[in-house]
Design an enzyme around this catalytic site. Structure first.
Site, PDB file in Angstrom:
ATOM      1  N   SER A   1     -17.691 -10.551 -50.086  1.00 12.49           N
ATOM      2  CA  SER A   1     -17.263  -9.974 -48.809  1.00 12.49           C
ATOM      3  C   SER A   1     -17.374  -8.457 -48.913  1.00 12.49           C
ATOM      4  O   SER A   1     -16.606  -7.821 -49.641  1.00 12.49           O
ATOM      5  CB  SER A   1     -15.823 -10.378 -48.489  1.00 12.49           C
ATOM      6  OG  SER A   1     -15.731 -11.770 -48.291  1.00 12.49           O
TER       7      SER A   1
ATOM      8  N   LYS B   1     -17.429 -12.571 -41.268  1.00 13.54           N
ATOM      9  CA  LYS B   1     -16.350 -12.644 -42.264  1.00 13.54           C
ATOM     10  C   LYS B   1     -15.231 -11.675 -41.927  1.00 13.54           C
ATOM     11  O   LYS B   1     -14.045 -11.992 -42.085  1.00 13.54           O
ATOM     12  CB  LYS B   1     -16.897 -12.362 -43.665  1.00 13.54           C
ATOM     13  CG  LYS B   1     -15.831 -12.399 -44.773  1.00 13.54           C
ATOM     14  CD  LYS B   1     -15.133 -13.754 -44.858  1.00 13.54           C
ATOM     15  CE  LYS B   1     -13.968 -13.764 -45.843  1.00 13.54           C
ATOM     16  NZ  LYS B   1     -14.368 -13.726 -47.234  1.00 13.54           N
TER      17      LYS B   1
ATOM     18  N   LYS C   1      -8.515  -4.958 -48.633  1.00 19.51           N
ATOM     19  CA  LYS C   1      -9.916  -4.540 -48.682  1.00 19.51           C
ATOM     20  C   LYS C   1     -10.670  -4.999 -47.440  1.00 19.51           C
ATOM     21  O   LYS C   1     -11.418  -4.231 -46.820  1.00 19.51           O
ATOM     22  CB  LYS C   1     -10.559  -5.081 -49.953  1.00 19.51           C
ATOM     23  CG  LYS C   1     -12.027  -4.741 -50.139  1.00 19.51           C
ATOM     24  CD  LYS C   1     -12.966  -5.876 -49.742  1.00 19.51           C
ATOM     25  CE  LYS C   1     -12.779  -7.118 -50.604  1.00 19.51           C
ATOM     26  NZ  LYS C   1     -13.755  -8.189 -50.240  1.00 19.51           N
TER      27      LYS C   1
END
Length: 289
Positions: free
Chosen positions: A94, A168, A236
């Protein structure tokens, strides 16, 4: 098809096991070699270096912590140059969409195709082969990757390079925000004298039901915050969403609020808790922890 998989951590290890169980020829590499060697009984071969792992691979999967690590491995540790011309790199990490597009362009100059194909479903989905795979890149390369995707879960081609990472980010925004809603609701119910386990049970099947209520809500009821997807990883992803929003001129105030809440949880001692551990921060704020 010869496969290489770089990064055999919490997600990469069960993914490797499924690929091996499907009869695919898999070579693995991990910075901590013992994690790669643990997959030998499942049928994987272990390479000493990442470039050695990929030099004969038709398809290479990267499953790494964040985009800077992916970039360093590809371009500072020789992986990009070791990939055979005509090979396909599938980055299932990701990372930021802009990074995915840059990696695709740099690999194309070397004659290597690229898909960004991050996943959702966590370690449970990786073990069960039920991951949601969101792929960005050329449709023909997506078709090439189907034999590798099939043992891992359900793959959807969502658009050009970077689109997988956008999907995502959308996923992580929804997950992170919904975890907060479930935690706050269950804590409110508990403060008012209701049994949070029974409240969760009562909500299931109604409009408030969700996979988050089912899985993460149960973790909150049981106070089980052992790491599956860490709070630091959720932070993150939310920061990547905010950075991407800034690049696009898009205001995301809800995501910004939840980035602050998860960051506060990390600052108060729970950086490595499961992201359902946002419950801990909300409980702390209400004197319930």
């Amino acid at each position: 098809m010869k496969l290489a998989l770089l990064g055999t951590g919490l997600m990469g290890a069960p993914m490797t096991r499924r690929l091996c169980a499907a009869g695919l020829d898999v070579t693995v590499w991990n910075r901590t070699r013992a994690k790669a060697e643990a997959l030998v009984p499942d049928g994987a071969r272990v390479a000493d270096t990442p470039d050695a792992a990929v030099h004969a691979a038709d398809l290479t999967i990267t499953m790494l912590e964040h985009g800077d690590i992916v970039e360093d491995l590809l371009f500072a540790h020789g992986v990009a140059d070791a990939l055979p011309r005509g090979a396909l790199l599938v980055d299932m990490s990701s990372i930021r969409p802009a990074q995915a597009r840059a990696h695709a362009a740099a690999l194309a100059e070397r004659g290597v195709a690229h898909l960004d194909a991050p996943v959702s479903g966590g370690t449970v989905g990786a073990e069960a082969g039920t991951l949601a795979i969101m792929a960005g890149g050329d449709a023909a390369d997506f078709e090439r990757a189907r034999p590798a995707f099939a043992p891992l879960g359900r793959a959807t081609h969502v658009g050009p390079h970077g689109a997988g990472q956008l999907a995502k980010l959308a996923n992580q925004m929804i997950v992170g925000i919904t975890i907060g809603a479930v935690a706050e609701a269950l804590l409110l119910a508990e403060r008012g004298g209701a049994d949070p386990a029974k409240v969760r049970e009562a909500l299931r099947g109604g409009f408030a039901d969700s996979r988050i209520l089912e899985v993460h809500g149960q973790r909150m009821v049981e106070r089980d915050f052992a790491k599956r997807a860490a709070i630091t990883v959720q932070i993150k992803d939310l920061r990547n969403a905010l950075a991407t929003g800034a690049e696009l001129g898009f205001d995301a105030p809800i995501t910004q609020l939840f980035e602050q809440l998860y960051s506060s949880a990390a600052a108060h001692g729970w950086p490595d808790a499961d992201h359902a551990g946002l419950w801990l921060e909300l409980a702390r704020r209400n004197g319930m922890k």
